[in-house]
Design a protein around this motif. Structure first.
Motif, PDB file in Angstrom:
ATOM      1  N   THR A  57      25.385  35.536 -10.178  1.00  0.00           N
ATOM      2  CA  THR A  57      25.024  34.156  -9.850  1.00  0.00           C
ATOM      3  C   THR A  57      25.128  33.998  -8.342  1.00  0.00           C
ATOM      4  N   ALA A  58      24.509  32.959  -7.804  1.00  0.00           N
ATOM      5  CA  ALA A  58      24.532  32.732  -6.355  1.00  0.00           C
ATOM      6  C   ALA A  58      25.975  32.572  -5.852  1.00  0.00           C
ATOM      7  N   SER A  59      26.800  31.851  -6.606  1.00  0.00           N
ATOM      8  CA  SER A  59      28.191  31.662  -6.164  1.00  0.00           C
ATOM      9  C   SER A  59      28.977  32.972  -6.232  1.00  0.00           C
ATOM     10  N   ASN A  60      28.731  33.789  -7.263  1.00  0.00           N
ATOM     11  CA  ASN A  60      29.417  35.084  -7.356  1.00  0.00           C
ATOM     12  C   ASN A  60      28.955  36.041  -6.263  1.00  0.00           C
ATOM     13  N   GLU A  61      27.666  35.960  -5.885  1.00  0.00           N
ATOM     14  CA  GLU A  61      27.182  36.755  -4.752  1.00  0.00           C
ATOM     15  C   GLU A  61      27.951  36.405  -3.487  1.00  0.00           C
ATOM     16  N   THR A  62      28.150  35.113  -3.275  1.00  0.00           N
ATOM     17  CA  THR A  62      28.870  34.652  -2.087  1.00  0.00           C
ATOM     18  C   THR A  62      30.305  35.160  -2.098  1.00  0.00           C
ATOM     19  N   ILE A  63      30.958  35.099  -3.254  1.00  0.00           N
ATOM     20  CA  ILE A  63      32.339  35.597  -3.368  1.00  0.00           C
ATOM     21  C   ILE A  63      32.380  37.084  -3.046  1.00  0.00           C
ATOM     22  N   LEU A  64      31.453  37.848  -3.591  1.00  0.00           N
ATOM     23  CA  LEU A  64      31.417  39.288  -3.334  1.00  0.00           C
ATOM     24  C   LEU A  64      31.203  39.562  -1.846  1.00  0.00           C
ATOM     25  N   PRO A  86      18.270  34.326  -4.039  1.00  0.00           N
ATOM     26  CA  PRO A  86      19.629  34.294  -4.616  1.00  0.00           C
ATOM     27  C   PRO A  86      19.636  35.003  -5.969  1.00  0.00           C
ATOM     28  N   THR A  87      20.739  35.630  -6.271  1.00  0.00           N
ATOM     29  CA  THR A  87      21.013  36.435  -7.476  1.00  0.00           C
ATOM     30  C   THR A  87      20.428  37.843  -7.381  1.00  0.00           C
ATOM     31  N   GLN A  88      19.694  38.128  -6.307  1.00  0.00           N
ATOM     32  CA  GLN A  88      19.106  39.462  -6.126  1.00  0.00           C
ATOM     33  C   GLN A  88      19.438  40.040  -4.751  1.00  0.00           C
ATOM     34  N   ARG A  89      20.408  39.475  -4.072  1.00  0.00           N
ATOM     35  CA  ARG A  89      20.736  39.874  -2.697  1.00  0.00           C
ATOM     36  C   ARG A  89      21.663  41.084  -2.612  1.00  0.00           C
ATOM     37  N   THR A 116      37.786  34.766  -7.177  1.00  0.00           N
ATOM     38  CA  THR A 116      37.399  33.357  -7.240  1.00  0.00           C
ATOM     39  C   THR A 116      38.614  32.470  -6.972  1.00  0.00           C
ATOM     40  N   ASP A 117      39.746  32.824  -7.566  1.00  0.00           N
ATOM     41  CA  ASP A 117      40.963  32.033  -7.404  1.00  0.00           C
ATOM     42  C   ASP A 117      41.787  32.449  -6.189  1.00  0.00           C
ATOM     43  N   SER A 118      41.629  33.695  -5.744  1.00  0.00           N
ATOM     44  CA  SER A 118      42.441  34.220  -4.638  1.00  0.00           C
ATOM     45  C   SER A 118      41.555  34.988  -3.660  1.00  0.00           C
ATOM     46  N   PRO A 119      40.750  34.259  -2.858  1.00  0.00           N
ATOM     47  CA  PRO A 119      39.854  34.963  -1.943  1.00  0.00           C
ATOM     48  C   PRO A 119      40.629  35.790  -0.918  1.00  0.00           C
ATOM     49  N   ASN A 120      40.038  36.918  -0.546  1.00  0.00           N
ATOM     50  CA  ASN A 120      40.580  37.827   0.469  1.00  0.00           C
ATOM     51  C   ASN A 120      41.954  38.389   0.141  1.00  0.00           C
TER      52      ASN A 120
END
Length: 186
Positions: A57-64, A86-89, A116-120
């Protein structure tokens, strides 16, 4: 803790103040080795012949993308195509491989969920933790091994250096309180 001795070639009897404890020599050494592997191991990657589209998903791409260093330490490497829709980046270009262990999309999705809950925050997927648990078990001092005072002291000192010393990665307790010497009848 003061080392009093070894019991049954598997346990270290210690004293802290007036309290006596029994320390499982294998579980304690295993937990120390496990935490050291968790903390310091950077897994080697194996390049994929054909990059795999992650279809996140777009939000999961951003997290990754925001946590690429955490994925890199776990042996995952990606090609990021910012111009793609988005979703293919994100494309997986290399994944960790270690002896009989291989890792992939499921492990990445688990890490995205954790981040998602603990970035970085450095995290490891369940299967990598399982691999480290197996390796730390095999390299730890075994039950039935006689230890000298220095070896017992080293195990007990290591227990004080780790974050979660209460049980080994397989769930076995590392230490139990035996009793307080003040409870003995005079």
């Amino acid at each position: 803790m003061d080392i009093l001795g070894q019991f049954n070639l598997g346990f270290i009897i210690t004293k802290l103040g007036n309290d006596l404890f029994i320390v499982d020599q294998h579980a304690t050494d295993e937990k120390y080795n496990f935490e050291m592997l968790q903390r310091h191991t950077v897994l080697q990657s194996q390049r994929l012949i054909v990059p795999q589209c992650m279809e996140l998903t777009a939000s999961n791409e951003t997290i990754l993308v925001d946590n690429l260093d955490v994925f890199k330490k776990n042996g995952f490497d990606f090609k990021i195509e910012p111009e793609a829709p988005p979703t293919q980046r994100v494309k997986l270009v290399s994944a960790p491989a270690s002896k009989n262990w291989t890792f992939g999309k499921d492990d990445i999705e688990e890490m995205v969920f954790m981040l998602t809950d603990s970035p970085n925050v450095m995290c490891r997927p369940t299967r990598i933790r399982m691999m480290f648990a197996s390796r730390s078990c095999r390299k730890s001092v075994m039950i039935g091994t006689p230890l000298n005072k220095a070896e017992m002291k080293k195990i007990v000192l290591h227990m004080g250096e780790i974050e979660q010393p209460w049980s080994c990665p397989h769930g076995r307790p590392t230490m139990r309180h035996l009793f307080n010497l003040d409870m003995l009848p005079s």
